[in-house]
Each structure stands twice: as C-alpha cells, then as structure tokens.
Design an enzyme around this catalytic site. Structure first.
Site, short mmCIF file in Angstrom:
data_model
loop_
_atom_site.label_atom_id
_atom_site.label_comp_id
_atom_site.label_asym_id
_atom_site.label_seq_id
_atom_site.Cartn_x
_atom_site.Cartn_y
_atom_site.Cartn_z
N CYS A 333 0.82 -1.14 -0.19
CA CYS A 333 -0.02 0.01 0.00
C CYS A 333 0.69 1.28 -0.11
O CYS A 333 0.60 2.24 -0.95
CB CYS A 333 -0.92 0.12 1.25
SG CYS A 333 -1.27 -1.49 1.80
N ARG A 362 6.47 -11.67 5.35
CA ARG A 362 5.81 -11.50 6.59
C ARG A 362 6.41 -12.71 7.57
O ARG A 362 6.60 -13.63 7.22
CB ARG A 362 4.33 -11.64 6.46
CG ARG A 362 3.60 -10.30 5.66
CD ARG A 362 2.18 -10.43 5.75
NE ARG A 362 1.64 -9.37 4.88
CZ ARG A 362 0.36 -9.33 4.61
NH1 ARG A 362 -0.37 -10.40 5.07
NH2 ARG A 362 0.00 -8.41 3.74
N GLN A 380 1.11 -10.97 -3.64
CA GLN A 380 -0.13 -10.51 -3.48
C GLN A 380 -0.79 -10.05 -4.83
O GLN A 380 -0.23 -9.17 -5.69
CB GLN A 380 -0.49 -9.41 -2.55
CG GLN A 380 -0.32 -9.49 -1.02
CD GLN A 380 -0.67 -8.67 -0.23
OE1 GLN A 380 -0.10 -7.51 -0.49
NE2 GLN A 380 -1.49 -8.58 0.78
N ASP A 382 -2.38 -7.34 -5.66
CA ASP A 382 -2.70 -6.24 -5.04
C ASP A 382 -3.18 -5.14 -6.08
O ASP A 382 -2.97 -5.29 -7.16
CB ASP A 382 -1.54 -5.72 -4.42
CG ASP A 382 -2.20 -5.33 -2.97
OD1 ASP A 382 -3.08 -4.93 -2.62
OD2 ASP A 382 -1.10 -4.83 -2.12
N HIS A 384 -4.65 -1.05 -5.69
CA HIS A 384 -5.37 0.10 -4.96
C HIS A 384 -6.16 1.06 -6.01
O HIS A 384 -5.80 1.33 -7.03
CB HIS A 384 -4.22 1.04 -4.19
CG HIS A 384 -3.66 0.07 -3.15
ND1 HIS A 384 -2.73 -0.70 -3.43
CD2 HIS A 384 -3.97 -0.09 -1.81
CE1 HIS A 384 -2.15 -1.23 -2.28
NE2 HIS A 384 -3.05 -1.20 -1.53
N LYS A 464 -15.31 -3.74 4.83
CA LYS A 464 -14.68 -4.43 3.74
C LYS A 464 -15.82 -5.58 3.32
O LYS A 464 -16.70 -6.08 3.88
CB LYS A 464 -13.58 -5.06 4.23
CG LYS A 464 -13.91 -6.13 5.28
CD LYS A 464 -12.32 -6.75 5.64
CE LYS A 464 -12.56 -7.69 6.88
NZ LYS A 464 -11.40 -8.85 7.15
N HIS A 510 -8.57 -0.77 -1.07
CA HIS A 510 -7.50 -1.77 -1.20
C HIS A 510 -8.23 -3.06 -1.69
O HIS A 510 -9.28 -3.54 -1.21
CB HIS A 510 -6.97 -1.97 0.28
CG HIS A 510 -5.93 -3.02 0.35
ND1 HIS A 510 -4.46 -2.52 0.36
CD2 HIS A 510 -6.05 -4.33 0.28
CE1 HIS A 510 -4.09 -3.80 0.20
NE2 HIS A 510 -4.85 -4.92 0.55
#
Length: 648
Positions: A333, A362, A380, A382, A384, A464, A510
RNA sequence: GCCAGUGUAGCUCAGGGGUAGAGCAACUGAUUCGUAAUCAGUAGGUCGGGGGUUCGAAUCCCCCUGCUGGCUCCA
C-alpha cells in the site's frame, strides 16, 4: 384426580398427566420414530422435559443439523466420560460440537498418545453399549461449585464461578457429571457411530500463555454410512493435498536449508503461474487498471507512518544500511500511495486503478506455516483504487465484477460473501464509514449477490467485503477482499483538488482478487486434484510415438503445437506404449496423442484424454483448431467430448 | 511462539545398541512394441544437523532445524 396438560406434538394433540416426562409419554405411545430432543414452545430441550404446562412441541429427529449437533455434543460428553473412567486424575475443560464433529479439552500431566486414543475409543463403545441414561440436574451455584471441587475438577469449578448463573444446569450419565446447558440425547446408546481423530494442544479459554490443555478431536454421526462417508471424504481431501501433489507433479518444493515458509517454484509450477498472471493482467487492463512495480524494501519510517510497525506484528526486523533502517515490505500500500502523492491530483484524474503483483514478506510464526497456504514470502495480486465519493459505488461494483469474472474462469462459482461493518474502535469519519458501507451494500445488492453482514466485525481502518470461494470438496477459502482504508488515506494525507478548488480526500480502496499467487495456486491444485484444465496445464499434450521410427513424425507434431503456443512434449523413450501412457496419466497430462505407423501414414494421431481413456483417431489440423478454441475460451472442462466428435 | 507427533536412497516404506534394506524412479544394455508398469544389470545413504552416553549409536539422551495435527496469531 390428576391434573392434565394439553400438548400439541407436531400436528397431533394430546392430553397428558401434568409433570409426566415427554420421553415417558412417547414411549407409552410407542412413538415409532426416534427423536433425539425437542423444541418446547420453540425452546430446545431434552426429551425428558416434564410436561408441566400446555405446550407446542416439535420433535427433533436425526437428519437435521440441530440433531447432529446434539449428538456430537453428547459424543463429547461420552469422550470425557471415557477419559475420566480410564484416567480419573484428569481434569476436564470444555467439549463442544464443532463443524465436522466435536472435541473435548483435558488437563493432564502426561499427554495422550495415539494408543490412549484407541483405548479411549474402546471405552466409549463400552459406555455406549451400556446405554446409560443422560439426565439433566439443576443445582444452586454454590452446590455446583462444591460438587466439582469435591471431584477435583478445578477447571469446571472455575468455569461455573465465572459463567454460572444462580441455578446451574449439569448433565449426568452414570458417575460422570458435567456443567452444561444441553440439550443431550436421552442415553449414551444414541451415540454409536463415532471415531476419535486426533490429539492436539489447546490453551485454556483460548488464551495464549494460559494453561496448556490436551484436546481430543472426534466425529460422530447417526448412521454408520454417514460416518464412513465422512471418513472417505477426509481421505479424499488427503489425496488432493497440494503439499503432496505439488512436489509429486514437480510444481514446487520447499527446502529445509532455505528456510521455512519459502517456496521454490519449479519450471512446471512457473508455467502455471505465468499463465495465471498473464490472464490476470489481461483482465485488469480490460478494466482500466495500470500495472505498477515497487521495491521490496523501504525506510522504516515509511512503515512507522503507515502504522504497520504499530499495528502489525508480522514484520521482519529492520535491515540496517548506512545507518538508515530499512524494512522488508509486508504490504504494498504505501508504495502505491507514494505514486499517488508524486504529483498533485485533480478530480478530473480520478479514479486511479493501480494493480501490482507485489511480493511481500511477513514473519509468520513457525507453527502457523502451511504448504502454499500460509508462507513467509508471497505475491499478492494487489490493487489500490483512488476515487471520489461519487465514484465509490461504481468502483466497488467494478471490483466485484472483476473478482467474479476471474474466479469463474478458474472454475469457482460457489461463494460465501461477507460484509464487515464499523467496529467500536475505528479511524476516519463516521459519515465516511456510513457512505462507504452503504456503497458496499448497494454494490452487492446491485450485483444480486447474497451476503452476510458481520456487524461491527470490520477492521479498524475501514469496512470491507470478503469473498470466500468453495472448492470441489465444498471447503471454503478466503480469496477476494475489497476494503476501504481511511487510515492510510489520512496518515499519508492523500488529496485531490476538487472542482471547487479546495483539497479533498479521495476514498482509498484496497483489494486483492486471488489473495496471493501462492495461496491461490495451492487452492487450484486441491480444487483440480492436480488435473488442471487444458488452458492451465503445464504440459497440455504428451505425444507418444510407438516405435523409434515414429519419432520424427512425433517431433513434427510437437513443433506444430509449439508454433501455436501450445505446451506439448514428446516421450521418445524406448519404452512400451502402455508404460509411456501410464507415465503421462500419472503426471495428469490432459491430452495424450499416440502415433504409430497408421497415424504417420494418414497424418493423424490417436487421442487419449486424461482419466477418460482412448478417444480414437483424430485429424491433426482439426484437433489443433478445436484445442486452440478451448484454450482461447479458457474452457474449464478437460472434456473435449462436446466440441469433439469421437471417430469410430 | 505453545502442546504433541515425526524426519532412513528422488519417491513409498522396513530395520529400534553390533558391517544400512526392499519396491518404484534414475542410469546402462537387450527388446521396436498399439492405449495405465518388458526383461536384466548398475549406481545411489555422514539414517535432517550438532553434541552427549557407550567398547560400539540410524537405534538411547540433550539442543537445533524442517515437516505434520491442533492452539494462538493472520492490523
């Protein structure tokens, strides 16, 4: 003259002496079916409930979810009963019914071994055969505490102390008694078809750092057949295990020397991943996304600003470089936000849809690692989305559509959708939360999707939508998540200049569709049991020449397929056809083409489809054309039957 | 991280204080074969790693590491 009450059981009305138990009444009536419990004016009770007032009664029969839960709860008691019989010094914790069975937690100095498990199961069978009545007892709180204290059951004592109301319900079967709300089946004989499955550790009251208990898991059903079916299902799941299939099919591996939770993608796994990624990119470009790339580390300050150091435990320690601390990224992000902040944005620019296959690291605690599903380094899918308030709903709808479209293509069509709303502790403005939540709801409604609301279960930074997919074995997997983020929007102070010339804060969405490439790959392997549909298969066609003299022809075909971007391979080993076919089948190759004298002469090939067997001779051009069509359409089925008419 | 189990050849597994075993896979040779395993031979192991006990350890003990089942965690 004794008093009577009027009870209505289902549709039939009865007059019954007041105080007689329902169970006794049913026995006298020679009730031919075997209920396990009852609903007394809508409330779930045991069958031995005294008929003390006029009531509407519904009997609960095997076959219903409720009945199964009661049975399993009673099975848990039976387990505890057996354990206390065999190991009287044991303390009992809690023992509920769970999704696929039941468990009971025990406190004991020596943990249970596998042998203990079969002894316990044996004892359970004995107790079941004795058909001991299960009776509800009500005590005052003090009495109950004293009772369990005398029995040396301190855990129970503690529970009653904490949770027990003034009058405490217990259930007794023989010399076993447990603090429990019930209801239960009338006697231990009802619990017949069960199996103990595993032992594991569990924390008392689920508190880490609390006492370590031993949990025994088991499952129970009303019939032998159902139990058998469940056990077969477990076996089936084992056969699909991606941790087994992955290395077997040469898709990926782990290496002890490399470290836990770090994946090595092999060439074949890499092929599948590339195909997934290519498709993913294609769909994103169609939907107006741009693709971003960002670094794997950033100054620690970035993560301080984003709040990750504060709220997020799973980060690796910082790396020191020339006296500045850098941090391996656990999230993408901040990078995307920095791209946003790289210039002043106008309301005319919005929305931005930026996607990245971003690899993050992680620190997951060793005990939670699990194959491809829980790892320490993963990518990911991902994205945005930065948009204005008036664009919010549309953007969410688009994201949901994209998710559905992509998941459908991979063969998933069964979903559980959850909407999580504002929790007690939250950041951002309440009105923004309201607006965002409404947009999420409206988007789901508009798409005609059924969903469940997790009231107040949202994360602190925004509401979410989570979409869980169900695989071929009906197991549920979390993949898609679409989340509003008020936290980062504020922390990085993202703004745009509005029509009015003032600065406004855009909404930040996100979202991930597949979750991570690793995880999704693992799910795919299990869903397809390693037999990927043609468009995804690492090797689509295995060409098997019968004798050496057919090798040239086989290679010509191979070349032709490769020129058409198909993934083919020739097995030119000097082995018998049967051997090579078996090999290709074991490797779950969707299509096998066998070529011998006949095929060389006719310019054809003999087709075999994985798990379906011999399909007869096909003309190469024709086959190629149809195959290309299937691949182009990303047809999920490996079954060519519909598009391909078998030659006789 | 915690509780428990577990790690022997590429894979599946046997051996549980006295010289490391089998099947499949691999390799070599013969076989040129029609829809799920042709035959013979060869090679392959510091028994996950380290330390200890012992005359002697794959085997018993301790530590580490990976894996498995759970718990906890997954803002």
């Amino acid at each position: 003259m004794s008093e009577t009450v009027s009870v209505k059981i289902g549709k039939s009305k009865h007059s019954v002496p007041k105080g007689k138990s329902l169970f006794q009444f049913l026995s006298e009536q020679n009730w031919n079916k075997n209920p396990v419990a009852a609903k007394f004016n809508g409330q779930m009770v045991d069958l031995d409930v005294p008929l003390s007032q006029d009531a509407q009664i519904q009997l609960v029969y095997p076959g219903s979810e409720e009945a199964l839960e009661i049975l399993r709860h009673s099975a848990a008691h039976l387990l505890a009963h057996a354990v206390l019989t065999l190991f009287p010094e044991t303390q009992i914790g809690v023992g509920p019914a769970v999704e696929d069975g039941f468990y009971y937690d025990f406190l004991r100095e020596t943990p249970f071994s596998q042998d203990d498990l079969s002894d316990i199961e044996e004892k359970m069978r004995e107790l079941s055969q004795e058909d001991i009545p299960i009776r509800k007892k009500v005590f005052s709180k003090d009495q109950a505490i004293r009772l369990f204290k005398e029995k040396g059951q301190q855990l129970k004592e503690e529970l009653i102390q904490e949770k027990g109301p003034q009058s405490v319900t217990c259930y007794q079967q023989g010399d076993f008694i447990d603090f429990c709300l019930g209801p239960h089946v009338p006697s231990t004989g009802y619990v017949q078809h069960f199996k103990l499955l595993s032992v594991s550790g569990a924390y008392w009251k689920g508190e880490e750092g609390g006492k370590q208990l031993q949990r025994i898991y088991g499952t129970a059903f009303f019939t032998r057949k159902e139990l058998k079916k469940h056990l077969v299902h477990l076996e089936e799941a084992k056969k699909r295990d991606h941790r087994k299939l992955g290395p077997q099919l040469d898709l990926f591996s782990f290496n002890e020397d490399l470290g836990a939770g770090l994946i090595l993608w092999h060439p074949k796994g890499g092929r599948v991943r590339r195909i997934i990624e290519d498709y993913w990119r294609e769909e994103h470009l169609k939907d107006g996304y741009e693709i971003l790339y960002s670094p794997h580390i950033a100054k620690l300050d970035v993560w301080r600003r984003s709040g990750h150091t504060e709220f997020y435990e799973a980060m690796y320690p910082p790396i020191l470089s020339e006296d500045v601390e850098y941090q391996l990224k656990p999230m993408n992000c901040p990078f995307h936000i920095m791209v946003y902040n790289s210039s002043q944005r106008s309301y005319r620019d919005l929305p931005f849809r930026w996607a990245e296959l971003g690899t993050v690291y992680r620190y997951e605690r060793s005990g939670v690692l699990h194959g491809l599903l829980r790892v320490r380094g993963f990518t990911q899918d991902d994205a945005h989305i930065f948009c204005r308030a008036d664009q919010l709903e549309e953007e969410i709808k688009k994201a949901i559509s994209l998710a559905m479209r992509v998941l459908n293509t991979f063969g998933f069509s069964d979903f559980d959708i959850f909407l999580s709303t504002r929790p007690e502790k939250y950041v951002g403005k309440a009105e923004d939360w309201e607006k965002a939540t409404q947009s999420l709801k409206k988007a789901l409604l508009d798409k005609g999707l059924e969903y469940r609301i997790d009231e107040g279960e949202g994360v602190f930074y925004g509401p979410k939508i989570d979409i869980k997919i169900k695989d071929a074995l009906k197991r549920s997997w979390q993949c898609t998540t679409i989340q509003l983020d008020f936290n980062l929007a504020e922390r990085f102070d993202i703004t745009y200049v509005g029509e009015d010339g003032n600065f406004h804060r855009p909404f930040l969405i996100h979202r991930a569709l597949l979750g991570s490439m690793e995880r999704f790959f693992g799910i795919l392997i299990e869903h397809y049991k390693g037999s990927f549909p043609v468009w995804l298969a690492p090797v689509q066609i295995m060409i098997v020449p019968i004798a050496d003299r057919h090798n040239d022809y086989a290679h010509t075909l191979d070349q032709k397929f490769k020129e058409n971007k198909l993934r083919s391979c020739v097995d030119a080993r000097r082995e018998k056809v049967g051997y090579k076919i078996r090999d290709a089948e074991t490797k779950k190759t969707p299509l096998i083409l066998i070529v011998g004298d006949k095929e060389v002469k006719e310019g054809s090939a003999s087709l075999r489809i994985h798990t379906q067997g011999d399909k007869g001779e096909v003309q190469v051009e024709d086959f190629l054309e149809k195959l290309l069509e299937i691949v182009k359409n990303r047809d999920m089925s490996v079954n060519l039957e519909e598009v391909y008419h078998q030659k006789t």
